[in-house]
Write a protein that holds these residues in place. Structure first.
Motif, PDB file in Angstrom:
ATOM      1  N   ALA A  52      34.980   6.685  -2.609  1.00 22.38           N
ATOM      2  CA  ALA A  52      33.649   6.078  -2.463  1.00 22.38           C
ATOM      3  C   ALA A  52      32.582   7.098  -2.111  1.00 22.38           C
ATOM      4  O   ALA A  52      31.389   6.794  -2.205  1.00 22.38           O
ATOM      5  N   GLY A  53      32.979   8.298  -1.678  1.00 22.39           N
ATOM      6  CA  GLY A  53      32.007   9.339  -1.373  1.00 22.39           C
ATOM      7  C   GLY A  53      32.095   9.932   0.017  1.00 22.39           C
ATOM      8  O   GLY A  53      31.370  10.877   0.334  1.00 22.39           O
ATOM      9  N   ILE A  54      32.967   9.409   0.884  1.00 23.32           N
ATOM     10  CA  ILE A  54      33.123   9.971   2.228  1.00 23.32           C
ATOM     11  C   ILE A  54      33.775  11.351   2.112  1.00 23.32           C
ATOM     12  O   ILE A  54      34.800  11.506   1.448  1.00 23.32           O
ATOM     13  N   ASN A  55      33.183  12.356   2.779  1.00 21.60           N
ATOM     14  CA  ASN A  55      33.794  13.686   2.757  1.00 21.60           C
ATOM     15  C   ASN A  55      34.133  14.218   4.150  1.00 21.60           C
ATOM     16  O   ASN A  55      34.578  15.364   4.298  1.00 21.60           O
ATOM     17  N   ARG A  56      33.929  13.369   5.168  1.00 20.99           N
ATOM     18  CA  ARG A  56      34.294  13.756   6.534  1.00 20.99           C
ATOM     19  C   ARG A  56      34.641  12.487   7.297  1.00 20.99           C
ATOM     20  O   ARG A  56      33.931  11.481   7.185  1.00 20.99           O
ATOM     21  N   VAL A  57      35.723  12.510   8.070  1.00 22.32           N
ATOM     22  CA  VAL A  57      36.063  11.372   8.917  1.00 22.32           C
ATOM     23  C   VAL A  57      36.113  11.818  10.372  1.00 22.32           C
ATOM     24  O   VAL A  57      36.430  12.968  10.683  1.00 22.32           O
ATOM     25  N   SER A  58      35.771  10.878  11.243  1.00 26.46           N
ATOM     26  CA  SER A  58      35.846  11.087  12.683  1.00 26.46           C
ATOM     27  C   SER A  58      36.804  10.032  13.232  1.00 26.46           C
ATOM     28  O   SER A  58      36.511   8.834  13.182  1.00 26.46           O
ATOM     29  N   LEU A  59      37.940  10.467  13.716  1.00 27.84           N
ATOM     30  CA  LEU A  59      39.016   9.555  14.114  1.00 27.84           C
ATOM     31  C   LEU A  59      38.957   9.253  15.610  1.00 27.84           C
ATOM     32  O   LEU A  59      38.891  10.166  16.436  1.00 27.84           O
ATOM     33  N   GLY A  60      39.014   7.965  15.940  1.00 28.18           N
ATOM     34  CA  GLY A  60      38.999   7.543  17.338  1.00 28.18           C
ATOM     35  C   GLY A  60      40.388   7.583  17.933  1.00 28.18           C
ATOM     36  O   GLY A  60      40.984   6.539  18.213  1.00 28.18           O
ATOM     37  N   ILE A  61      40.917   8.783  18.153  1.00 31.63           N
ATOM     38  CA  ILE A  61      42.274   8.938  18.690  1.00 31.63           C
ATOM     39  C   ILE A  61      42.307   8.545  20.166  1.00 31.63           C
ATOM     40  O   ILE A  61      43.139   7.771  20.610  1.00 31.63           O
ATOM     41  N   GLN A  62      41.435   9.158  20.966  1.00 29.17           N
ATOM     42  CA  GLN A  62      41.198   8.903  22.397  1.00 29.17           C
ATOM     43  C   GLN A  62      42.294   9.430  23.312  1.00 29.17           C
ATOM     44  O   GLN A  62      42.012   9.851  24.427  1.00 29.17           O
ATOM     45  N   ALA A  63      43.559   9.378  22.897  1.00 29.77           N
ATOM     46  CA  ALA A  63      44.634   9.928  23.724  1.00 29.77           C
ATOM     47  C   ALA A  63      45.855  10.161  22.845  1.00 29.77           C
ATOM     48  O   ALA A  63      46.000   9.538  21.792  1.00 29.77           O
TER      49      ALA A  63
ATOM     50  N   ALA B  32      44.432   3.663   7.854  1.00 26.97           N
ATOM     51  CA  ALA B  32      44.715   4.972   7.282  1.00 26.97           C
ATOM     52  C   ALA B  32      45.029   4.864   5.799  1.00 26.97           C
ATOM     53  O   ALA B  32      44.694   5.760   5.020  1.00 26.97           O
ATOM     54  N   ASP B  33      45.648   3.757   5.395  1.00 34.47           N
ATOM     55  CA  ASP B  33      45.957   3.556   3.981  1.00 34.47           C
ATOM     56  C   ASP B  33      44.697   3.467   3.123  1.00 34.47           C
ATOM     57  O   ASP B  33      44.750   3.653   1.907  1.00 34.47           O
ATOM     58  N   LYS B  34      43.550   3.191   3.758  1.00 34.65           N
ATOM     59  CA  LYS B  34      42.299   3.081   3.009  1.00 34.65           C
ATOM     60  C   LYS B  34      41.582   4.421   2.843  1.00 34.65           C
ATOM     61  O   LYS B  34      40.557   4.510   2.181  1.00 34.65           O
ATOM     62  N   PHE B  35      42.125   5.473   3.441  1.00 29.51           N
ATOM     63  CA  PHE B  35      41.431   6.757   3.421  1.00 29.51           C
ATOM     64  C   PHE B  35      41.125   7.231   2.003  1.00 29.51           C
ATOM     65  O   PHE B  35      40.035   7.735   1.719  1.00 29.51           O
ATOM     66  N   ARG B  36      42.084   7.094   1.121  1.00 27.41           N
ATOM     67  CA  ARG B  36      41.868   7.578  -0.249  1.00 27.41           C
ATOM     68  C   ARG B  36      40.750   6.790  -0.934  1.00 27.41           C
ATOM     69  O   ARG B  36      39.951   7.358  -1.696  1.00 27.41           O
ATOM     70  N   ALA B  37      40.669   5.503  -0.658  1.00 26.00           N
ATOM     71  CA  ALA B  37      39.602   4.690  -1.248  1.00 26.00           C
ATOM     72  C   ALA B  37      38.243   5.102  -0.685  1.00 26.00           C
ATOM     73  O   ALA B  37      37.245   5.145  -1.416  1.00 26.00           O
ATOM     74  N   PHE B  38      38.183   5.414   0.602  1.00 24.08           N
ATOM     75  CA  PHE B  38      36.923   5.884   1.180  1.00 24.08           C
ATOM     76  C   PHE B  38      36.532   7.235   0.588  1.00 24.08           C
ATOM     77  O   PHE B  38      35.351   7.488   0.336  1.00 24.08           O
ATOM     78  N   ARG B  39      37.502   8.102   0.364  1.00 25.25           N
ATOM     79  CA  ARG B  39      37.197   9.400  -0.251  1.00 25.25           C
ATOM     80  C   ARG B  39      36.615   9.196  -1.653  1.00 25.25           C
ATOM     81  O   ARG B  39      35.635   9.849  -2.029  1.00 25.25           O
TER      82      ARG B  39
END
Length: 390
Positions: free
Chosen positions: A120-131, A111-118
């Motif tokens: 880099a160009g990511i504008n949507r994330v799909s989180l594997g929460i599962q439960a 999760a700490d990497k989210f800002r770096a991915f943003r």
């Protein structure tokens, strides 16, 4: 390509597979592998080289979505994600508002990497929460807690324009009341999109032998049906109706990338085990890459790609694939697309007697411009397709 005016164009998508995970979940049959070390520079170069291979074949196509899947692509270095996005923009025209999704696991480190991915160009994330239950997460082999999951969702909402997360239901011992309570909790966090999958036992997974010996017992068919109906009812009331069997969204928040699959559009698959569908010179072919990460990488470095020889898809098979994908959607299949893909109209492609039985039974509807599975039909889609395409 001609389009029924009632339906959007399928789009042209690029899927990028990152095959590595920290651990293998016991229900997972995806092409994922655990490695102590990954040479990120070498993998970055390999992904870029295979992109170039497909760019040479599809020059001028307009990319409408990019999806980083896995595996666990949030284990990628943001620099690799950025390099892939930049290469796509260099080699293809891209749509305005290009959707670029990355699958992520909600551990605090990732999760700490989210800002770096943003960045880099990511504008949507799909989180594997599962439960959202710690006992269920341990059963599913997940490495995060329920509190980490909700924390990752909260963080994603502050960083990304759009986000979704996954949940798995029909777990052993799960009641309708317990699932409704968990789903209600999820709706406190779901903004635009939620994916909800029924637990299935796949051969080759750690759960498979447990289930075969009777040590892992899933809800019976009646209870599984009740859980499905409770899911549909609760999410529809909350303003997230199903647009596909397992995917729910507010209008306009549907996954554009996955719609390309379900609408039977063309897509490129890059990375180990990735599949694709491409129309080249009027013919559609199926592409698939070698599943083993190390072999794939060696072949890319040697040949420029890790794919086997593409398999041609004949006209009738194209129509069957279109139906298998498109009937998952509440919008159904445009009959004009069926003719376009198969060269046959509905009456010539499908046994009219089987179609009549399914429509009389309330599983399908046929209008002048489209074929749809009803709510009951989507719940039993495998059986409907088996009867329809027999």
């Amino acid at each position: 390509m001609s389009q029924d005016p009632g339906f959007a164009a399928p789009g042209f998508a690029i899927y990028v597979h990152w095959p590595f995970c920290k651990s293998k979940c016991p229900y997972c049959d995806f092409n994922s592998h655990v490695r102590e070390r990954v040479d990120h520079d070498r993998w970055r170069a390999g992904l870029l080289r295979e992109l170039d291979h497909y760019a040479d074949q599809t020059a001028g196509r307009r990319v409408t979505s990019v999806f980083f899947g896995g595996g666990t692509p949030s284990l990628m270095e943001p620099a690799t994600v950025g390099a892939v996005i930049d290469r796509i923009a260099e080699r293809w025209p891209v749509a305005d508002g290009l959707e670029i999704t990355l699958e992520a696991n909600p551990t605090s480190v990732e999760a700490d990497k989210f800002r770096a991915f943003r960045s880099a160009g990511i504008n949507r994330v799909s989180l594997g929460i599962q439960a959202l239950d710690d006992n269920a997460l341990r059963f599913l082999g997940r490495q995060h807690s329920a509190s980490e999951a909700t924390g990752a969702i909260t963080l994603a909402a502050t960083i990304f324009d759009r986000f979704s997360f996954d949940l798995i239901y029909a777990r052993p011992g799960q009641s309708v009341a317990a699932w409704e309570a968990e789903l209600t909790q999820a709706l406190d966090h779901a903004v635009g999109h939620l994916s909800v999958y029924q637990l299935t036992i796949e051969e080759g997974t750690a759960f498979f032998p447990l289930h075969a010996r009777g040590d892992l017992v899933l809800p019976d068919e009646d209870l599984a049906g009740d859980l499905y109906e409770a899911t549909q009812s609760l999410l529809t009331r909350a303003g997230l109706p199903a647009y596909e069997i397992s995917n729910h969204a507010r209008p306009g928040e549907e996954s554009r990338h996955n719609l390309t699959y379900w609408r039977y559009g063309d897509y490129i698959g890059v990375g180990p085990g990735a599949h694709g569908r491409l129309t080249l010179d009027g013919e559609k072919v199926a592409t698939r890459a070698h599943r083993a990460p190390e072999i794939w990488l060696e072949r890319v470095e040697r040949d420029g790609h890790g794919a086997a020889t593409p398999d041609p898809i004949d006209r009738r098979a194209r129509g069957a694939e279109l139906l298998m994908m498109g009937l998952r959607l509440t919008e159904g299949v445009p009959l004009a697309r069926l003719v376009e893909e198969s060269g046959l109209d509905l009456g010539a492609f499908i046994d009219p007697a089987a179609l009549k039985r399914l429509t009389d039974g309330g599983f399908l509807t046929v209008e002048k411009d489209r074929l749809r599975a009803t709510h009951e039909g989507r719940q039993r889609l495998n059986a409907v397709l088996a009867a329809l395409l027999a």
